[in-house]
Scaffold this motif. Structure first.
Motif, short mmCIF file in Angstrom:
data_model
loop_
_atom_site.label_atom_id
_atom_site.label_comp_id
_atom_site.label_asym_id
_atom_site.label_seq_id
_atom_site.Cartn_x
_atom_site.Cartn_y
_atom_site.Cartn_z
N ILE A 176 0.85 -1.19 0.00
CA ILE A 176 0.00 0.00 0.00
C ILE A 176 0.88 1.24 0.00
O ILE A 176 1.87 1.31 0.74
CB ILE A 176 -0.95 -0.03 1.21
N CYS A 177 0.55 2.17 -0.88
CA CYS A 177 1.39 3.36 -1.04
C CYS A 177 1.42 4.15 0.26
O CYS A 177 0.38 4.51 0.81
CB CYS A 177 0.83 4.22 -2.17
N PRO A 178 2.61 4.43 0.79
CA PRO A 178 2.70 5.16 2.07
C PRO A 178 2.31 6.64 1.93
O PRO A 178 1.90 7.25 2.91
CB PRO A 178 4.17 5.01 2.46
N VAL A 179 2.43 7.18 0.73
CA VAL A 179 2.16 8.62 0.57
C VAL A 179 0.67 8.92 0.66
O VAL A 179 0.23 9.84 1.33
CB VAL A 179 2.76 9.13 -0.76
N CYS A 180 -0.14 8.10 -0.03
CA CYS A 180 -1.58 8.38 -0.06
C CYS A 180 -2.36 7.36 0.75
O CYS A 180 -3.59 7.39 0.74
CB CYS A 180 -2.07 8.38 -1.50
N ALA A 181 -1.67 6.48 1.42
CA ALA A 181 -2.30 5.44 2.24
C ALA A 181 -3.27 4.59 1.41
O ALA A 181 -4.30 4.16 1.90
CB ALA A 181 -3.00 6.04 3.45
N PRO A 198 -3.98 13.13 -8.34
CA PRO A 198 -3.52 11.75 -8.29
C PRO A 198 -2.19 11.69 -7.55
O PRO A 198 -1.35 12.56 -7.70
CB PRO A 198 -3.32 11.39 -9.77
N CYS A 199 -2.06 10.68 -6.75
CA CYS A 199 -0.83 10.53 -5.98
C CYS A 199 0.32 10.25 -6.92
O CYS A 199 0.25 9.38 -7.78
CB CYS A 199 -1.00 9.38 -4.99
N ARG A 200 1.38 11.03 -6.78
CA ARG A 200 2.49 10.88 -7.71
C ARG A 200 3.39 9.70 -7.33
O ARG A 200 4.03 9.10 -8.18
CB ARG A 200 3.33 12.15 -7.74
N ALA A 201 3.41 9.41 -6.06
CA ALA A 201 4.30 8.33 -5.61
C ALA A 201 3.87 7.00 -6.22
O ALA A 201 4.70 6.17 -6.56
CB ALA A 201 4.28 8.25 -4.09
N CYS A 202 2.55 6.80 -6.36
CA CYS A 202 2.07 5.51 -6.85
C CYS A 202 1.34 5.68 -8.18
O CYS A 202 0.74 4.75 -8.68
CB CYS A 202 1.13 4.88 -5.82
N ARG A 203 1.38 6.89 -8.74
CA ARG A 203 0.68 7.20 -9.99
C ARG A 203 -0.80 6.85 -9.91
O ARG A 203 -1.39 6.30 -10.85
CB ARG A 203 1.30 6.47 -11.16
#
Ligand code: ZN
Ligand code: ZN
Length: 379
Positions: A176-181, A198-203
């Motif tokens: 699970i992406c830590p930036v956007c949970a 949109p979360c950039r860390a996980c696109r």
């Protein structure tokens, strides 16, 4: 003056570096060096996500490590996009060009209304439907008339066979992406605008691949030729597009596959023409047949039929043979349209010449007699 760009509204450089907005210069340097080292292309050959993170970290560092730029960036972020919008008409200090505004508005509202648009069957945020593909299929006339089951070969993006589309190396799974949970979006509060990007860390996927699959470098997709079975219904015409649902390009992040469109190219028949569901055929007849009437045998796609040509038929007349056209779907079959064409022999035997001369002598009325009054008027 620092050059603000549209990106300044869209990107949270503090988040990119993983520091708080009041981070000290030392904190920023430390965070940047760590990210740059982790994601450096030399250390991650072929890893596009790492490359992207490396570039983002560089951009963020460029702005935040320069006190003047950082101050302006902070101001713009505090004021929100509204500052850019209203200040752009007049020469302001924001550094915006007027033609950026359309982009900016489009970006803002496009994003606002586009939220959730890409949700696929699994409900994953950031799901992207696969591309629709189109390919041509060449059919001979008979196959188009009677229908056929055949196959077409398409080269397209499909789920990677190594990771089955997850993008994660075998034996690992995305986390699970830590930036956007796991939400796939992050909320930005900018002045009185608040919107999700949109979360950039996980696109936008909500998941993050820590060890990318070696086959697809983490994209979950690879390009491969594949064969798709196609059932061609009876009666298709040249140019007909057949949709095969779900056989187009693979979706991403749980998105559904696109559709495949097969465009039929039907080769012409050496005898019959085609006009929708009707078939056309031109049949030569002699002058005596046209004048006296005749029974003519004509081919159809099934068995031959006899056609009664009545006495006094002019060249070019078309007769309709019902039901001998093309059957397509549940609609009744079309007709066969037979056009007769009176042929004129290029060479006459002596006997024929004698007969024709006799006919000419016996023909009292000219077919052009009605032209008489125009001819007289002109002379
Ligand atoms: Zn893969
Ligand atoms: Zn994320």
């Amino acid at each position: 003056m620092a050059q603000a760009t549209r990106e300044w509204f869209e990107k949270d450089y503090y988040k990119v570096l993983g520091v708080s907005p009041d981070a000290s210069e030392r904190d920023i340097q430390r965070a940047y060096r760590k990210l740059a080292k982790q994601n450096h292309p030399d250390a991650n050959p072929g890893d596009r996500q790492a490359e992207e993170r490396f570039k983002e970290a560089n951009t963020a560092h460029d702005v935040l490590s320069d006190p003047a730029k950082r101050q302006e960036y902070d101001e713009i972020r505090r004021a929100g996009p509204a500052a850019g919008m209203f200040g752009a008409g007049a020469p302001s200090g924001s550094g915006f060009r007027v033609d950026d505004i359309g982009d900016l508005l489009g970006g803002l509202f496009g994003r606002a209304t586009g939220r959730g648009r890409g949700r696929g069957a699994t409900g994953a945020v950031g799901a992207v439907r696969g591309d629709d593909l189109e390919t041509e299929l060449h059919l001979d006339f008979d196959a188009a008339i009677h229908g056929a089951t055949t196959s077409v070969s398409v080269v397209s993006d499909v789920a990677c066979h190594t990771c089955h589309g997850s993008g994660a190396a075998p034996g690992t799974s995305p986390v699970i992406c830590p930036v956007c949970a796991g939400r796939g979006v992050v909320d930005d509060n900018q002045g009185f605008f608040s919107f999700s990007t949109p979360c950039r860390a996980c696109r936008g996927t909500g998941m993050r691949v820590e060890t990318p699959c070696p086959t697809c470098q983490g994209s979950g997709i690879e390009r491969r030729p594949r064969t798709v079975k196609v059932r061609i219904p009876a009666g298709v015409d040249d140019g007909k597009r057949i949709r095969i649902k779900g056989r187009g390009g693979a979706g991403q992040n749980g998105g559904s596959a696109g559709d495949l469109y097969v465009v039929c190219r039907v080769s012409p028949h050496e005898l019959f023409g085609r006009r929708g569901r009707d078939l056309t055929l031109t049949v030569p007849i002699t002058f005596p047949e046209a004048a006296l009437g005749a029974t003519v045998t004509v081919p159809t796609l099934s068995r031959a039929v006899t056609l009664k040509v009545p006495a006094g038929t002019r060249s070019g007349r078309t007769f309709r043979v019902r039901g001998k056209g093309v059957a397509a779907g549940s609609a009744p079959a079309g007709d066969l349209l037979v056009t007769v064409e009176v042929t004129v022999p290029e060479h006459l035997s002596d006997e024929e010449r004698e007969a024709v001369e006799k006919l000419a002598a016996a023909s009292l009325e000219s077919p052009r007699s009605y032209l008489g009054k125009w001819i007289d008027a002109e002379s």
